[in-house]
Scaffold this motif. Sequence first.
Motif, mmCIF file in Angstrom:
data_model
loop_
_atom_site.group_PDB
_atom_site.id
_atom_site.type_symbol
_atom_site.label_atom_id
_atom_site.label_comp_id
_atom_site.label_asym_id
_atom_site.label_seq_id
_atom_site.Cartn_x
_atom_site.Cartn_y
_atom_site.Cartn_z
ATOM 1 N N SER A 146 0.822 -1.211 0.000
ATOM 2 C CA SER A 146 0.000 0.000 0.000
ATOM 3 C C SER A 146 0.854 1.259 0.000
ATOM 4 O O SER A 146 1.937 1.276 0.561
ATOM 5 C CB SER A 146 -0.887 0.025 1.248
ATOM 6 O OG SER A 146 -1.976 -0.845 1.082
ATOM 7 N N GLY A 147 0.313 2.292 -0.631
ATOM 8 C CA GLY A 147 0.986 3.582 -0.616
ATOM 9 C C GLY A 147 0.512 4.419 0.554
ATOM 10 O O GLY A 147 -0.023 3.907 1.540
ATOM 11 N N ARG A 148 0.693 5.694 0.396
ATOM 12 C CA ARG A 148 0.302 6.615 1.453
ATOM 13 C C ARG A 148 -0.607 7.691 0.890
ATOM 14 O O ARG A 148 -0.533 8.028 -0.293
ATOM 15 C CB ARG A 148 1.544 7.260 2.065
ATOM 16 C CG ARG A 148 2.332 6.281 2.915
ATOM 17 C CD ARG A 148 3.604 6.906 3.441
ATOM 18 N NE ARG A 148 4.471 7.323 2.342
ATOM 19 C CZ ARG A 148 5.569 8.076 2.509
ATOM 20 N NH1 ARG A 148 5.897 8.514 3.708
ATOM 21 N NH2 ARG A 148 6.315 8.391 1.472
ATOM 22 N N GLY B 131 0.303 3.845 -4.737
ATOM 23 C CA GLY B 131 0.741 5.214 -5.003
ATOM 24 C C GLY B 131 0.922 6.021 -3.730
ATOM 25 O O GLY B 131 0.312 5.715 -2.700
ATOM 26 N N ASP B 132 1.772 7.022 -3.798
ATOM 27 C CA ASP B 132 1.822 8.044 -2.750
ATOM 28 C C ASP B 132 1.002 9.214 -3.281
ATOM 29 O O ASP B 132 1.397 9.868 -4.237
ATOM 30 C CB ASP B 132 3.265 8.492 -2.471
ATOM 31 C CG ASP B 132 3.977 7.511 -1.555
ATOM 32 O OD1 ASP B 132 3.304 6.611 -1.018
ATOM 33 O OD2 ASP B 132 5.192 7.644 -1.387
ATOM 34 N N VAL B 133 -0.129 9.454 -2.660
ATOM 35 C CA VAL B 133 -1.155 10.314 -3.252
ATOM 36 C C VAL B 133 -1.412 11.534 -2.380
ATOM 37 O O VAL B 133 -1.589 11.411 -1.171
ATOM 38 C CB VAL B 133 -2.480 9.531 -3.401
ATOM 39 C CG1 VAL B 133 -3.537 10.380 -4.102
ATOM 40 C CG2 VAL B 133 -2.242 8.229 -4.148
ATOM 41 N N THR C 19 -10.100 -2.535 3.379
ATOM 42 C CA THR C 19 -8.629 -2.401 3.381
ATOM 43 C C THR C 19 -8.191 -0.937 3.421
ATOM 44 O O THR C 19 -7.052 -0.644 3.776
ATOM 45 C CB THR C 19 -8.004 -3.060 2.134
ATOM 46 O OG1 THR C 19 -8.443 -2.340 0.968
ATOM 47 C CG2 THR C 19 -8.415 -4.518 2.020
ATOM 48 N N TRP C 20 -9.095 -0.017 3.053
ATOM 49 C CA TRP C 20 -8.726 1.402 3.073
ATOM 50 C C TRP C 20 -8.385 1.874 4.493
ATOM 51 O O TRP C 20 -7.665 2.837 4.676
ATOM 52 C CB TRP C 20 -9.863 2.256 2.490
ATOM 53 C CG TRP C 20 -9.987 2.128 0.990
ATOM 54 C CD1 TRP C 20 -9.136 1.481 0.143
ATOM 55 C CD2 TRP C 20 -11.026 2.668 0.163
ATOM 56 N NE1 TRP C 20 -9.567 1.580 -1.158
ATOM 57 C CE2 TRP C 20 -10.741 2.305 -1.175
ATOM 58 C CE3 TRP C 20 -12.178 3.421 0.405
ATOM 59 C CZ2 TRP C 20 -11.553 2.673 -2.255
ATOM 60 C CZ3 TRP C 20 -12.994 3.795 -0.661
ATOM 61 C CH2 TRP C 20 -12.673 3.421 -1.979
#
Lengths: 250, 250
Positions: free
Chosen positions: B2-4, B73-75, B102-103
């Motif tokens: 997972s990203g951030r 992604g880092d969003v 999962t979020w």
Amino acid sequence: MSGRLFVVGLGPGDADWLTPEAARVLAKVTDIVGYGPYIDRVPLRAGQARHASDNRSEIERARHALGLAASGGDVAVVSGGDPGIFAMAAALFEAIEEGDKTWRDLSIEIVPGISAMQAAAARVGAPLGHDFCAISLSDNLKPWSLIERRLRAAADGDFVIALYNPASKARPDGIRDAFALLMQHLKHETPVIVARAVGRSDELIEITTLAEADLSRIDMSTLVIIGSSATRLLPCASGRPWVYTPRSVS
Amino acid sequence: MSGRLFVVGLGPGDADWLTPEAARVLAKVTDIVGYGPYIDRVPLRAGQARHASDNRSEIERARHALGLAASGGDVAVVSGGDPGIFAMAAALFEAIEEGDKTWRDLSIEIVPGISAMQAAAARVGAPLGHDFCAISLSDNLKPWSLIERRLRAAADGDFVIALYNPASKARPDGIRDAFALLMQHLKHETPVIVARAVGRSDELIEITTLAEADLSRIDMSTLVIIGSSATRLLPCASGRPWVYTPRSVS
């Protein structure tokens, strides 16, 4: 030849929250006036005079800064958080109104900053995500009856409530009286955020409820946020739940 | 993997109010999601994807950003002002609560910013210098009756009132109804600040009164501040008076 006066918000503690505008002003002025711990957060510069003062004499500090500017200095009065929110800006205009008539001709600029409630809210989620109010519990300059009236109105309006200056050595019971009043109007399980020293190395944030909050740990470095009826907790993987107030009301 | 996800406050218009924290986050993420005009304020960077969306679909924008972060992604979701004050942060947590389980495991950080009321207040003096509340007049997500209840409570508590989202094409009468209600409770000469597009090149700030305000000029880019009974004008040499709310109540 008159100088200029800037009232500069340093934000809450962390230099990462100091705006470019504030940094630019602090780098160019001849004099910096403020409460000692705030001045200590400004990098030293050669040729710049620093005038530290006691935290409680806001009006005297404002007068001192006005005098320096009237003598031709470019002066920054530094303030924690946002100078416009329970900080130096109002004291400055009080000093001008009561003071030397020529002070009204000075060039004055207010430089906003991140206020404690915004930093505390960001740490825990989005508790201020809907209509809210901000109340100072300091009764140095207003009667406690007005504070009670505002707490009652805030409860009547089902606002999220941010409490500034919640307790001091001189007023240890203010926060107890405020919580006792709010307990008569709000659900006891209303989420409460107790945020101490946000953005500083000793930051401590607790998520609790109106009935269970440990009020003995609340001091002048603490910001308290009390939820509305819609404010809720959202469990998250990393331990502490998120706290947010949804935009919609069902 | 997972990203951030970062929810980043750009402040009101002027890049001089963008915090170093926000600038650092915007420089390092892989994806930027937001309303087109906000994304346009972020400098272009090679290798960074930009996802512009319509302003009204806040929940869809939040879901889009959550999906990108869940894919690694880092969003950064960009928001005008402070994301925690009538902006994207609350919408994000709503999307998480209603969305994919999962979020809740994603790494999320809220990056505060200067909100419109702070910038407007700084321009005119210190109108928020004492207890105040902030109310959104948008009734997209809450009933108008709740807005009325909160306006009435704000008047009962003698708060300074900051009005966000005061008018839109879909709701041209909200601001008129709000002023009509407040006129029943507050003095007609109560100071009012109408601040349009603060921090942008077309900034326009007017100091008027509750009875005399030209409501036809208020739109979604406008922030309105209504004084308390203590809010006063202080004449100054340069033309426009200062507006401030003293800390003391007599």
